[in-house]
Structures are given as structure tokens and as C-alpha cells.
Design a protein around this motif. Structure first.
Motif, PDB file in Angstrom:
ATOM      1  N   PHE A 220       7.607  17.846   1.095  1.00 14.99           N
ATOM      2  CA  PHE A 220       6.891  18.159   0.595  1.00 14.99           C
ATOM      3  C   PHE A 220       5.571  16.168   1.161  1.00 14.99           C
ATOM      4  CE2 PHE A 220      10.636  18.709  -2.504  1.00 14.99           C
ATOM      5  CZ  PHE A 220       9.985  19.793  -2.800  1.00 14.99           C
ATOM      6  N   GLY A 221       5.622  16.402   2.342  1.00  9.30           N
ATOM      7  CA  GLY A 221       5.306  15.675   3.213  1.00  9.30           C
ATOM      8  C   GLY A 221       4.617  14.422   2.651  1.00  9.30           C
ATOM      9  N   VAL A 222       5.398  14.047   2.118  1.00  6.45           N
ATOM     10  CA  VAL A 222       5.935  12.005   1.634  1.00  6.45           C
ATOM     11  C   VAL A 222       6.333  11.444   2.816  1.00  6.45           C
ATOM     12  CG1 VAL A 222       6.494  10.668   0.324  1.00  6.45           C
ATOM     13  CG2 VAL A 222       6.403  13.123  -0.784  1.00  6.45           C
ATOM     14  N   ASP A 223       5.540  10.354   2.629  1.00  7.65           N
ATOM     15  CA  ASP A 223       5.747   9.435   4.034  1.00  7.65           C
ATOM     16  C   ASP A 223       6.035   8.445   3.234  1.00  7.65           C
ATOM     17  OD1 ASP A 223       5.721   7.262   5.575  1.00  7.65           O
ATOM     18  OD2 ASP A 223       3.029   6.305   5.795  1.00  7.65           O
ATOM     19  N   ASP A 224       7.688   8.457   3.207  1.00  8.79           N
ATOM     20  CA  ASP A 224       8.633   7.422   2.492  1.00  8.79           C
ATOM     21  C   ASP A 224       8.754   6.380   3.332  1.00  8.79           C
ATOM     22  OD1 ASP A 224       9.986   9.084   4.879  1.00  8.79           O
ATOM     23  OD2 ASP A 224      12.019   9.127   3.651  1.00  8.79           O
ATOM     24  N   GLY A 225       7.546   4.888   3.356  1.00 10.55           N
ATOM     25  CA  GLY A 225       7.761   4.303   3.756  1.00 10.55           C
ATOM     26  C   GLY A 225       8.686   3.260   2.689  1.00 10.55           C
ATOM     27  N   TYR A 226       8.651   1.933   3.137  1.00  8.06           N
ATOM     28  CA  TYR A 226       9.287   1.304   2.875  1.00  8.06           C
ATOM     29  C   TYR A 226       8.684   0.955   1.691  1.00  8.06           C
ATOM     30  CZ  TYR A 226      13.879  -0.623   5.042  1.00  8.06           C
ATOM     31  OH  TYR A 226      14.825  -0.354   5.758  1.00  8.06           O
ATOM     32  N   ALA A 227       7.513   0.685   1.165  1.00  7.12           N
ATOM     33  CA  ALA A 227       6.551   0.519  -0.020  1.00  7.12           C
ATOM     34  C   ALA A 227       7.243   2.297  -0.897  1.00  7.12           C
ATOM     35  CB  ALA A 227       5.045   0.533   0.069  1.00  7.12           C
ATOM     36  N   TYR A 228       7.091   2.940  -0.618  1.00  8.14           N
ATOM     37  CA  TYR A 228       7.005   3.699  -1.184  1.00  8.14           C
ATOM     38  C   TYR A 228       8.353   3.948  -1.875  1.00  8.14           C
ATOM     39  CZ  TYR A 228       8.996   8.394  -1.822  1.00  8.14           C
ATOM     40  OH  TYR A 228       9.313   9.938  -2.525  1.00  8.14           O
TER      41      TYR A 228
ATOM     42  N   GLY B 130      11.303  -6.307  -2.312  1.00  6.94           N
ATOM     43  CA  GLY B 130      11.393  -5.892  -3.907  1.00  6.94           C
ATOM     44  C   GLY B 130       9.733  -6.311  -4.645  1.00  6.94           C
ATOM     45  N   ARG B 131       9.994  -7.683  -4.541  1.00  5.35           N
ATOM     46  CA  ARG B 131       9.353  -8.616  -5.136  1.00  5.35           C
ATOM     47  C   ARG B 131       8.250  -8.890  -5.220  1.00  5.35           C
ATOM     48  NH1 ARG B 131      13.502 -14.432  -5.858  1.00  5.35           N
ATOM     49  NH2 ARG B 131      15.234 -13.408  -7.086  1.00  5.35           N
ATOM     50  N   GLU B 132       7.944  -8.326  -3.185  1.00  6.76           N
ATOM     51  CA  GLU B 132       6.725  -8.441  -2.710  1.00  6.76           C
ATOM     52  C   GLU B 132       5.977  -7.282  -3.324  1.00  6.76           C
ATOM     53  OE1 GLU B 132       4.331  -8.187   0.794  1.00  6.76           O
ATOM     54  OE2 GLU B 132       6.270  -8.812   1.251  1.00  6.76           O
ATOM     55  N   VAL B 133       6.165  -6.119  -3.712  1.00  6.53           N
ATOM     56  CA  VAL B 133       5.683  -4.901  -3.772  1.00  6.53           C
ATOM     57  C   VAL B 133       5.825  -4.753  -5.072  1.00  6.53           C
ATOM     58  CG1 VAL B 133       6.608  -2.090  -3.462  1.00  6.53           C
ATOM     59  CG2 VAL B 133       6.611  -3.546  -2.023  1.00  6.53           C
ATOM     60  N   ALA B 134       7.356  -5.153  -6.332  1.00  5.47           N
ATOM     61  CA  ALA B 134       7.167  -5.268  -7.186  1.00  5.47           C
ATOM     62  C   ALA B 134       5.634  -5.068  -8.173  1.00  5.47           C
ATOM     63  CB  ALA B 134       7.993  -5.824  -7.617  1.00  5.47           C
ATOM     64  N   ASP B 135       4.490  -5.980  -7.759  1.00  7.95           N
ATOM     65  CA  ASP B 135       2.964  -6.733  -8.004  1.00  7.95           C
ATOM     66  C   ASP B 135       2.197  -5.928  -8.294  1.00  7.95           C
ATOM     67  OD1 ASP B 135       4.141  -9.142  -8.486  1.00  7.95           O
ATOM     68  OD2 ASP B 135       3.631 -10.070  -6.113  1.00  7.95           O
ATOM     69  N   LEU B 136       2.854  -4.289  -7.436  1.00 10.10           N
ATOM     70  CA  LEU B 136       1.855  -3.054  -7.421  1.00 10.10           C
ATOM     71  C   LEU B 136       2.057  -2.807  -8.997  1.00 10.10           C
ATOM     72  CD1 LEU B 136       2.350  -1.882  -3.200  1.00 10.10           C
ATOM     73  CD2 LEU B 136       0.059  -2.934  -4.992  1.00 10.10           C
ATOM     74  N   ALA B 137       2.676  -2.379  -8.815  1.00  7.87           N
ATOM     75  CA  ALA B 137       3.276  -1.995 -10.132  1.00  7.87           C
ATOM     76  C   ALA B 137       2.624  -1.778 -11.733  1.00  7.87           C
ATOM     77  CB  ALA B 137       4.916  -1.785 -10.851  1.00  7.87           C
ATOM     78  N   PHE B 138       1.950  -3.473 -11.521  1.00 11.68           N
ATOM     79  CA  PHE B 138       1.197  -4.054 -12.490  1.00 11.68           C
ATOM     80  C   PHE B 138      -0.645  -3.839 -11.794  1.00 11.68           C
ATOM     81  CE2 PHE B 138       4.859  -5.705 -12.953  1.00 11.68           C
ATOM     82  CZ  PHE B 138       5.789  -5.909 -13.764  1.00 11.68           C
ATOM     83  N   ASP B 139      -0.887  -3.260 -10.891  1.00 15.85           N
ATOM     84  CA  ASP B 139      -2.020  -3.590  -9.696  1.00 15.85           C
ATOM     85  C   ASP B 139      -2.219  -1.732  -9.712  1.00 15.85           C
ATOM     86  OD1 ASP B 139      -4.360  -3.424  -9.194  1.00 15.85           O
ATOM     87  OD2 ASP B 139      -3.941  -4.572  -7.027  1.00 15.85           O
ATOM     88  N   ASP B 140      -3.790  -1.273 -10.842  1.00 20.05           N
ATOM     89  CA  ASP B 140      -3.535   0.749 -10.994  1.00 20.05           C
ATOM     90  C   ASP B 140      -3.878   0.577  -9.981  1.00 20.05           C
ATOM     91  OD1 ASP B 140      -2.687   0.359 -13.469  1.00 20.05           O
ATOM     92  OD2 ASP B 140      -4.407   0.234 -14.531  1.00 20.05           O
TER      93      ASP B 140
ATOM     94  N   LEU C 143      -1.950   0.720  -6.625  1.00 22.33           N
ATOM     95  CA  LEU C 143      -0.337   1.238  -6.832  1.00 22.33           C
ATOM     96  C   LEU C 143      -1.302   2.554  -6.974  1.00 22.33           C
ATOM     97  CD1 LEU C 143       2.375   2.555  -7.832  1.00 22.33           C
ATOM     98  CD2 LEU C 143       1.801   2.421  -9.947  1.00 22.33           C
ATOM     99  N   ALA C 144      -2.572   3.208  -7.434  1.00 19.71           N
ATOM    100  CA  ALA C 144      -3.211   4.532  -6.365  1.00 19.71           C
ATOM    101  C   ALA C 144      -3.625   4.542  -5.341  1.00 19.71           C
ATOM    102  CB  ALA C 144      -4.570   4.370  -7.295  1.00 19.71           C
ATOM    103  N   GLU C 145      -3.838   3.683  -4.583  1.00 20.39           N
ATOM    104  CA  GLU C 145      -4.129   3.947  -3.106  1.00 20.39           C
ATOM    105  C   GLU C 145      -2.756   3.512  -2.473  1.00 20.39           C
ATOM    106  OE1 GLU C 145      -5.452   0.510   0.634  1.00 20.39           O
ATOM    107  OE2 GLU C 145      -6.166   0.245  -1.898  1.00 20.39           O
ATOM    108  N   LEU C 146      -1.657   2.971  -3.231  1.00 22.53           N
ATOM    109  CA  LEU C 146      -0.192   3.108  -2.259  1.00 22.53           C
ATOM    110  C   LEU C 146       0.373   4.624  -2.548  1.00 22.53           C
ATOM    111  CD1 LEU C 146       2.615   2.709  -1.347  1.00 22.53           C
ATOM    112  CD2 LEU C 146       3.227   1.903  -3.092  1.00 22.53           C
ATOM    113  N   LYS C 147       0.524   5.054  -3.992  1.00 20.87           N
ATOM    114  CA  LYS C 147      -0.051   6.753  -3.975  1.00 20.87           C
ATOM    115  C   LYS C 147      -0.544   7.639  -2.909  1.00 20.87           C
ATOM    116  CE  LYS C 147       2.076   6.778  -8.428  1.00 20.87           C
ATOM    117  NZ  LYS C 147       1.333   6.320 -10.231  1.00 20.87           N
ATOM    118  N   ALA C 148      -1.734   7.416  -3.358  1.00 16.69           N
ATOM    119  CA  ALA C 148      -2.777   8.201  -2.023  1.00 16.69           C
ATOM    120  C   ALA C 148      -2.354   8.150  -0.260  1.00 16.69           C
ATOM    121  CB  ALA C 148      -4.209   8.066  -1.942  1.00 16.69           C
TER     122      ALA C 148
END
Length: 578
Positions: free
Chosen positions: A117-125, A189-199, A202-207
């Protein structure tokens, strides 16, 4: 062939696949540890790792190792004739079943998602997926994988001669790796968790990671489900085979297996002799788990040898390595089909098997230069006359418990107990120089621990503290397995042993606790000028022996208590200064 590579082709293939997976897990977990620095550092290391593991050769090796290791494990389960086994082997099987079931979702969400599926499965993902909802499950998986691998490494490496010297270092590393990995995982995990509350973030990470669509996620879930079903089906098939073996036992022709020291049991055709021993609860030593790498399960076939199939390549190599007699076979490899009578040549028990387990061939006789200790508990005979038999046994066992732990702490091997005394040997693993230092350290430790023993046993001893006499000597001696049939045991004999016993007896005459030969003290790097040195005529020796009289073993230099693993030039030079 080295003992570490012994075994059949399939056993070596399983070993190679296990080592490949262990190396992958170690680098993966160390990559987790970089989360203590930053997620960006984790990502950079991840790219370097995947450049190797996701290349065509890396993919073939890694995925092949996974398929081979799991497949051979399931095959081994299916072929078992009994569920009786050592606890460590049982844990390996149960954890080996659990790991694939827990690991499948992780593999599908990363490698499969990246491939199809071409996913970039880095640590942030990955961390967005795992933290915090699946953090506990993923942490448990990490620990289970690591413990499973470390147990396998330990029971493989302990057959080698160098492993005891590095065992403590490797243990420290084995503990440090998962701690570091879990700490990095939590921090990142704590560092990346903040992205879950930043629309916006999070959109930038998904893209940037080509986040799978809802349709892709549904397909990934289906892959997880069907893969688990497939593995579960193979596992059930293996279990049914094992169950079928148990059922068929009632219909197979039974024959008689007679152990020379008892018992005599009946067994069906099919299982190995080692499996028969386990099925019938007959103690039978086996260190490598029935893989023909060690020789500890070996037996002497007294009747029925001609009815056994010839030894295979793996068994033949192991028997040749220890120069075994023609009537000696490995219980883990022979499958009796007719009445047989055997003698177990190695007794169960860890202390009993030291060094012998490594296939050194000492059991058949070898001359080694070792340090030997004779120790006698003073006045115990008169003390025992005023005690009930139960009290005598209790006191003596308690004293040997204190003394034995100090000998074992210095890698000593208690060869035998002599009433209210014992004989111990040092240097089988690390050589005569370190063996001499070990013997002296053990003597000092024994003297110090007697204070605690006397305090604990004060009421039983009637207020009279226990004293000991210790004799130490070093030199060549014969080591081998001596005795009749199942009563045979590893022991040492020779003039060096006799001289050590004489030195222990001299401690009564000289009024000191420890007498050591000057040769032993000098090999240990201890200056003898501070002690009384005299020439003594020792019965059994042609020439007078220069001996060192030590009033109390605690009078030896403090540095004699340095850790037993501190070997090499630096340790020797450190001791020599004293």
C-alpha cells in the motif's frame, strides 16, 4: 566441528534462522532506544536498518528465517512423543506459540502496509498507531520476544568453553537492551502523542506517510485475521499430531527399557530413549534439549545395542568429540524398538555437569593442572556425639550450605564430601593461575562467612564456634569419570590431591587455619614474605614442599575478594602488587 555447530542439518538450519531473527530483534530494539534522543534520530537509524532488511537479499534472508524458524518449531511440536520437558524448554515452546500471534498485527501494519500500500511506516506512523492504546501490548511483545531469544542463546552458548567468562557481561547487556528499548519507546510515544491533538500536524503526518485509506485499513485487518487463522490452523494440526501420538501409544507394541540402577519401564515404539525417560519420569540429564549438541544424555547400552539403528551424522560427531566407547549412544537420538538395558553415564544435577557438558572429553580421563582445596570442620566429631542424628545432619548441612555458596561464588567445583569435610577444585574453566586466585578468594570468603554461620547456629553449637582447617595446592592431576555403572562420578586423583589433604591435616599441628603451597600463592600473584614460610616433608611427595602458613584466611589481601570474572593481565597485575 565446534560444539556450537553440532546437530543435524535441520537443527543447524533452525539455529541459523534463530540467530538471524535475534540479530534483527536486537538492532530493532536498539533503534527503539534512540527515542531517548529524539524521534528524528529514531527515523534516521530506521532508514539505515531498512536499507538492509528491505533490500532483496535482506528480505529473502529475514522472511526466510521467520518462515523456517516458525515452521521447524511447529514440526518439532508435532513430532514430540511426550509433553514432559524441562521448564525452560516448555517456556520456549509456549512463548514461541504466543509471539507469532502477537506479532502478526505489527508485521502487517508495517512491512505489509509498506510493500502493498506504499505506506511510509516510519516511527512517527507506528507510534500514532500504538501510543497509548496499544503501548502495553507492544511492550509485552517486546519483552517476550527478547526473553525467548535470550533463553535460546543462553542454552546454546553455555555449551562453549568461553561462555562462563562472559556470562555476566552478556547478562547485563541482555537486561539493558529491553530497558533501553522500552524507555525510548515511552519517550518517543509521549512526544508523538501531541500530534493526535493537533489536526494540522496529524494531517501533515498522514500525508507524508501515505496513511492507508479506510479501504486499505479494512484490507490490512482482513490480512491480519486470515494470517492468524492460518497460523492457528497449523498450530492445531501440530497439537492434533501430538495428541495422536499419545493415543497411538496405547496401540503400539510395547517393549522393556531396563535402567541398570532401576527402574524397568515399558514403552511404545517411536519415542527416543530420552523421551521415554521423560514419559516415565526417570531422571535423565540433557542440557541441549535433545539436539545432539552435548553428550550429557549419553548411555551405555548393555543389552540390545545390535538392534539399534546406526548413529546418524550429528550423533556420530558428538560421540567422536568425546572419544566415546562403541557401546555408548545418545539417548536423544536412539529410538529403541525392542527390549534394551542401559546405564545413564551422566547424573542429573547442575553442579555435577559443569564443564563436562561442554564436551571436553574429561569424562574419559585427562590430565589437567588445577587448584585443589581440602577443608575440614574442626571438632565436629566430638560435637556430634552429644547430638541427636537429626541435629547432626541439620548442622552439617547448614554449614556446608554457607561454605558451598562461597566456593560456588568463585566458580569452584565441590568434588566430594568427606564426612565433616570436603574437597573442591578450581581452575577448570579459567586456567591454573585464575584457579589459584579463586581458591584463595574462596578460603577468605569461607573464613568470613563462618562468623555469620556461628551466630546463626550458636544455640545448636552450644556456644562453641566452629573452626575449619584448609589446605590448598596446585598441580597436575587426573580428572575423569570413575566408578561402577550408575555410581560413577567425575573426580580428580593424583599426588597434588593427596598433598592438599596433607596440608589441611598440617593446620592442626601448626595452629593455623590455612596452609597453601608456595607454588599456589606465587601463581596467584600473592607476595608470601608477609607470612611464615617453611619447608615441609609431605607424605607422597619425593621432595620437601615449600608451604605458606596463614593464621586466618581473612588475613589474605583484601583484593583477593575481587570478582571472579576479573581475569586477564590487569587482574593479575593488581594481585601481584600484594
Amino acid at each position: 566441528m565446534t560444539v556450537l555447530l553440532a546437530g543435524s542439518f535441520w537443527q543447524r538450519l533452525r539455529l541459523a534462522s534463530g540467530l538471524t531473527l535475534f540479530a534483527f530483534a536486537a538492532t530493532h530494539f536498539l533503534n527503539h532506544g534512540l527515542g531517548l534522543v529524539s524521534v528524528e534520530t529514531m527515523e534516521a537509524a530506521h532508514e539505515l536498518r531498512t536499507a538492509v532488511t528491505r533490500s532483496l537479499p535482506g528480505s529473502v534472508v529475514l522472511l526466510g528465517a521467520l518462515a523456517i524458524h516458525v515452521g521447524l518449531a511447529l514440526l518439532r511440536i508435532a513430532q514430540r512423543s511426550t509433553v514432559r520437558m524441562p521448564p525452560w524448554e516448555g517456556f520456549q515452546i509456549l512463548s514461541g506459540i504466543a509471539i507469532p500471534l502477537l506479532l502478526i498485527p505489527h508485521i502487517v501494519a508495517t512491512r505489509v502496509a509498506w510493500t502493498f500500500f506504499g505506506v511510509d511506516d516510519g516511527y512517527a506512523y507506528e507510534l500514532i498507531f500504538l501510543w497509548p492504546g496499544k503501548a502495553l501490548e507492544q511492550s509485552a511483545l517486546l519483552v517476550l520476544v527478547w526473553v525467548h531469544g535470550c533463553i535460546g542463546m543462553h542454552f546454546w552458548l553455555r555449551l562453549s568453553s568461553w561462555y562462563p567468562r562472559w556470562q555476566n557481561v552478556l547478562l547485563a547487556l541482555a537486561v539493558a537492551v529491553p530497558i533501553l528499548a522500552l524507555a525510548g519507546f515511552v519517550t518517543a510515544g509521549r512526544e508523538v502523542a501531541d500530534l493526535a491533538f493537533d489536526d494540522e500536524g496529524l494531517a501533515e503526518l498522514k500525508a507524508s506517510s501515505h496513511w492507508p485509506s479506510e479501504g486499505d485499513i479494512a484490507k490490512l485487518i482482513a490480512i491480519i485475521t486470515w494470517t492468524r487463522i492460518g497460523f492457528a490452523s497449523l498450530l492445531i494440526a501440530a497439537g492434533l499430531s501430538l495428541f495422536g501420538q499419545a493415543i497411538m501409544e496405547f496401540f503400539r507394541r510395547q517393549f522393556e527399557v531396563a535402567y541398570s540402577a532401576g527402574p524397568t519401564v515399558h514403552a511404545p515404539e517411536g519415542p527416543t530413549l530420552l523421551e521415554i525417560s521423560r514419559m516415565r519420569s526417570v531422571p535423565h540429564a540433557s542440557v541441549c534439549g535433545g539436539r545432539a549438541r552435548c553428550s550429557t544424555c549419553r548411555v551405555r547400552v548393555e543389552q540390545g545395542l545390535e538392534l539399534l539403528a546406526p548413529a546418524g551424522l550429528a550423533e556420530r560427531r558428538t560421540l567422536e568429540r568425546i572419544s566415546a566407547a562403541p557401546d555408548v549412544r545418545l539417548a536423544c537420538q536412539i529410538r529403541p524398538r525392542d527390549d534394551i538395558k542401559i546405564s545413564r553415564l551422566v547424573k542429573s544435577g547442575e553442579m555435577r555437569l559443569r564443564k563436562l557438558l561442554r564436551g571436553s572429553g574429561d569424562a574419559h580421563g585427562a590430565e589437567r593442572t588445577l587448584a585443589v582445596m581440602f577443608l575440614d570442620i574442626r571438632g565436629f566429631t566430638s560435637l556430634s556425639q552429644a547430638k541427636l542424628p537429626y541435629d547432626v545432619v541439620f548442622i552439617l548441612n547448614r554449614l556446608f550450605d554457607f561454605i558451598g555458596r562461597e566456593i560456588e561464588a568463585e566458580r569452584g567445583w565441590i568434588d566430594k564430601y568427606l564426612g565433616d569435610g570436603l574437597m573442591a577444585v578450581f581452575g577448570r574453566e579459567l586456567g591454573p593461575e585464575e584457579g589459584c586466585r579463586q581458591a584463595l578468594r574462596a578460603a577468605r570468603r569461607i573464613d568470613l562467612v563462618l562468623d555469620r554461620a556461628n551466630d546463626e547456629l550458636a544455640s545448636e553449637l552450644g556456644g562453641v564456634p566452629v573452626q575449619v582447617g584448609i589446605g590448598l595446592h596446585v598441580g597436575p592431576m587426573v580428572i575423569g569419570e570413575i566408578g561402577y555403572r550408575d555410581t560413577a562420578a567425575m573426580t580428580v586423583i593424583g599426588r597434588t590431591v593427596n598433598a592438599s589433604a596433607r596440608l589441611e591435616a598440617m593446620t592442626k599441628e601448626e595452629g593455623c587455619q590455612l596452609i597453601a603451597s608456595a607454588q599456589l600463592m606465587q601463581l596467584a600473584g600473592v607476595r608470601i614474605e608477609r607470612f611464615v614460610v617453611k619447608s615441609a616433608k609431605v607424605r607422597g611427595l619425593d621432595e620437601p614442599l615449600e608451604v605458606v602458613l596463614v593464621p586466618r584466611a581473612r588475613d589474605l589481601p583484601d583484593q583477593m575478594l575481587a570478582p571472579a570474572v576479573a581475569t586477564g593481565r590487569a587482574a593479575a597485575e593488581g594481585d601481584a602488587r600484594h
